[in-house]
Write an enzyme that holds these catalytic residues in place. Structure first.
Site, PDB file in Angstrom:
ATOM      1  N   LYS A  66      46.491  35.902  41.376  1.00  0.00           N
ATOM      2  CA  LYS A  66      45.127  35.424  40.748  1.00  0.00           C
ATOM      3  C   LYS A  66      44.809  36.618  39.659  1.00  0.00           C
ATOM      4  CE  LYS A  66      42.897  33.041  44.213  1.00  0.00           C
ATOM      5  NZ  LYS A  66      41.664  32.845  45.075  1.00  0.00           N
ATOM      6  N   ASP A 102      36.093  30.298  42.298  1.00  0.00           N
ATOM      7  CA  ASP A 102      35.791  30.558  43.349  1.00  0.00           C
ATOM      8  C   ASP A 102      34.283  31.096  43.814  1.00  0.00           C
ATOM      9  OD1 ASP A 102      38.291  30.372  44.486  1.00  0.00           O
ATOM     10  OD2 ASP A 102      38.946  32.242  44.238  1.00  0.00           O
TER      11      ASP A 102
HETATM   12  N1  LIG Z   1      37.398  29.287  51.147  1.00  0.00           N
HETATM   13  C1  LIG Z   1      38.007  29.670  50.105  1.00  0.00           C
HETATM   14  O1  LIG Z   1      38.035  28.868  49.074  1.00  0.00           O
HETATM   15  C2  LIG Z   1      38.757  30.696  49.697  1.00  0.00           C
HETATM   16  C3  LIG Z   1      39.096  31.227  48.516  1.00  0.00           C
HETATM   17  C4  LIG Z   1      39.691  32.670  48.370  1.00  0.00           C
HETATM   18  C5  LIG Z   1      40.200  33.057  49.354  1.00  0.00           C
HETATM   19  N2  LIG Z   1      39.930  32.696  50.468  1.00  0.00           N
HETATM   20  C6  LIG Z   1      40.528  33.425  51.775  1.00  0.00           C
HETATM   21  O2  LIG Z   1      39.911  34.729  51.715  1.00  0.00           O
HETATM   22  C7  LIG Z   1      40.942  35.755  52.284  1.00  0.00           C
HETATM   23  C8  LIG Z   1      41.102  36.965  51.520  1.00  0.00           C
HETATM   24  O3  LIG Z   1      41.879  36.179  50.340  1.00  0.00           O
HETATM   25  P1  LIG Z   1      41.924  37.414  48.679  1.00  0.00           P
HETATM   26  O4  LIG Z   1      42.544  36.499  47.871  1.00  0.00           O
HETATM   27  O5  LIG Z   1      40.915  38.096  48.725  1.00  0.00           O
HETATM   28  O6  LIG Z   1      42.994  38.230  49.617  1.00  0.00           O
HETATM   29  P2  LIG Z   1      43.523  39.779  49.027  1.00  0.00           P
HETATM   30  O7  LIG Z   1      43.294  40.206  47.599  1.00  0.00           O
HETATM   31  O8  LIG Z   1      44.778  40.003  49.477  1.00  0.00           O
HETATM   32  O9  LIG Z   1      42.654  40.638  49.967  1.00  0.00           O
HETATM   33  C9  LIG Z   1      42.720  40.641  51.257  1.00  0.00           C
HETATM   34  C10 LIG Z   1      41.309  41.600  51.938  1.00  0.00           C
HETATM   35  O10 LIG Z   1      41.422  41.489  53.303  1.00  0.00           O
HETATM   36  C11 LIG Z   1      41.520  43.057  53.816  1.00  0.00           C
HETATM   37  N3  LIG Z   1      42.470  42.801  55.213  1.00  0.00           N
HETATM   38  C12 LIG Z   1      43.640  42.548  55.066  1.00  0.00           C
HETATM   39  N4  LIG Z   1      44.365  42.378  56.409  1.00  0.00           N
HETATM   40  C13 LIG Z   1      43.160  43.282  57.042  1.00  0.00           C
HETATM   41  C14 LIG Z   1      43.160  43.977  58.478  1.00  0.00           C
HETATM   42  N5  LIG Z   1      44.173  43.742  59.247  1.00  0.00           N
HETATM   43  N6  LIG Z   1      42.120  44.600  58.817  1.00  0.00           N
HETATM   44  C15 LIG Z   1      41.197  44.836  57.775  1.00  0.00           C
HETATM   45  N7  LIG Z   1      41.017  44.320  56.444  1.00  0.00           N
HETATM   46  C16 LIG Z   1      42.307  43.638  56.066  1.00  0.00           C
HETATM   47  C17 LIG Z   1      42.215  43.782  52.633  1.00  0.00           C
HETATM   48  O11 LIG Z   1      41.835  45.065  52.778  1.00  0.00           O
HETATM   49  P3  LIG Z   1      42.546  46.227  52.168  1.00  0.00           P
HETATM   50  O12 LIG Z   1      42.148  46.328  50.785  1.00  0.00           O
HETATM   51  O13 LIG Z   1      42.497  47.540  53.141  1.00  0.00           O
HETATM   52  O14 LIG Z   1      44.149  45.833  52.120  1.00  0.00           O
HETATM   53  C18 LIG Z   1      41.373  43.154  51.514  1.00  0.00           C
HETATM   54  O15 LIG Z   1      39.980  43.448  51.344  1.00  0.00           O
HETATM   55  C19 LIG Z   1      42.330  34.789  52.651  1.00  0.00           C
HETATM   56  O16 LIG Z   1      41.891  34.398  54.073  1.00  0.00           O
HETATM   57  C20 LIG Z   1      42.143  33.533  51.820  1.00  0.00           C
HETATM   58  O17 LIG Z   1      42.792  32.376  52.506  1.00  0.00           O
HETATM   59  C21 LIG Z   1      39.226  31.404  50.869  1.00  0.00           C
END
Ligand SMILES: NC(=O)c1ccc[n+]([C@@H]2O[C@H](COP(=O)([O-])OP(=O)(O)OC[C@H]3O[C@@H](n4cnc5c(N)ncnc54)[C@H](OP(=O)(O)O)[C@@H]3O)[C@@H](O)[C@H]2O)c1
Length: 282
Positions: A66, A102
């Protein structure tokens, strides 16, 4: 000529975008297909060149591209630039332009499903990744009055706050480490949003204590698989209003579809297809 749409990411086995968009294509009977483009990082430049071809009308972008996709595009819409991430690319006569749907999807779903009006409200966002950026930016644009971002890696939350502060200098914005999440006052928070991947496929909960929130607080989770995450289950048990990630997924997809085709798609058809696909994945 059959036009091609799709989703670019790696890996893509978690995605339900193909059935979601194909359900609309079938419903409308239009000459399009929506496909998965599971592409390794080293092949992105070649893939992007292929996507400039006539028949490819556009594509969604998901984890982990992204942000990196932005360097490969010919133009980026103002909102996506400000958010700092692109989840939708439109082929405009061989020029690829990036958008972010989003945030719009999140706000539309939140308002529609919970009646929550962000204006003047206090919000706690857990996470500082791509989803957090879009959700935070859109909530602030919708008038949120105070925002706290809690993240496991504090420096990432600090960076996001610094970025948001450039656009919303008059709004109190604060970052905390997730380990201190229960030390901030919860009483005047109106909305809690989990944007971390914690809770995906039953991977536990972020460790927030929900007992001292006021009873009109909404607990929202952008994770959509499972539909009821451990956080939402806990919130339901505590008698708090909950909001799951399905609506955001459907509305961001609907907005992308409109950018590519000019058609407002039937969101109920998309929602049913997503729920069916998620059920089949279990
Ligand atoms: N409903 C929808 O349309 C939609 C749209 C977009 C995303 N999502 C969902 O949102 C989630 C995040 O997506 P993203 O694109 O933002 O991912 P990303 O950019 O990789 O960010 C992941 C986030 O999760 C945190 N994290 C990961 N593992 C963790 C753990 N074990 N303990 C605490 N924090 C943790 C990370 O913290 P750190 O910075 O410390 O690594 C970071 O803040 C995914 O599950 C995705 O499927 C849903």
């Amino acid at each position: 000529m059959t036009y091609i749409l799709g989703i670019l990411g790696h890996p893509l086995d978690h995605s339900v975008s193909v059935p979601m968009h194909m359900s609309v294509i079938f419903k409308l009977g239009i000459d399009y297909v929506y496909m998965s483009f599971d592409v390794l990082p080293e092949n992105i430049p070649h893939a992007v060149n292929q996507f400039k071809k006539d028949r490819i009308r556009g594509f969604n972008v998901t984890i982990p591209y992204k942000e990196t996709i932005m360097g490969h595009l010919d133009g980026i819409d103002e909102k996506a630039l400000r958010i700092g991430a692109v989840n939708t690319v439109n082929n405009e006569n061989g020029r690829l332009k990036g958008y972010n749907t989003d945030g719009v999807g999140y706000i539309r779903s939140l308002k529609e499903e919970t009646g929550f009006n962000p204006s003047g409200k206090h919000v706690l966002i857990m996470g500082a990744g791509g989803a957090a950026k879009a959700v935070a930016f859109s909530l602030l644009e919708a008038g949120v009055d105070r925002l706290v971002i809690a993240n496991r890696t504090l420096s990432r939350a600090d960076e996001l706050i610094k970025h948001l502060n450039e656009y919303f200098p008059d709004t109190p914005l604060k970052s905390v480490g997730t380990e201190n999440i229960n030390q901030i006052s919860h009483k005047d928070i109106h909305l809690v949003v989990n944007t971390t991947s914690v809770g995906m496929k039953g991977t536990g909960s972020i460790g927030i204590d929900l007992t001292d929130f006021s009873m009109d607080t909404v607990i929202s989770d952008v994770v959509y698989n499972p539909v009821e995450t451990p956080l939402l289950r806990m919130a339901g048990k505590a008698g708090l209003a909950t909001h799951n990630g399905i609506g955001m997924l459907v509305h961001q997809g609907a907005e992308s579809f409109k950018i590519w085709t000019g058609i407002d798609p039937p969101v109920d058809v998309m929602r049913q297809a997503v729920l069916r696909a998620l059920k089949e994945k279990h």
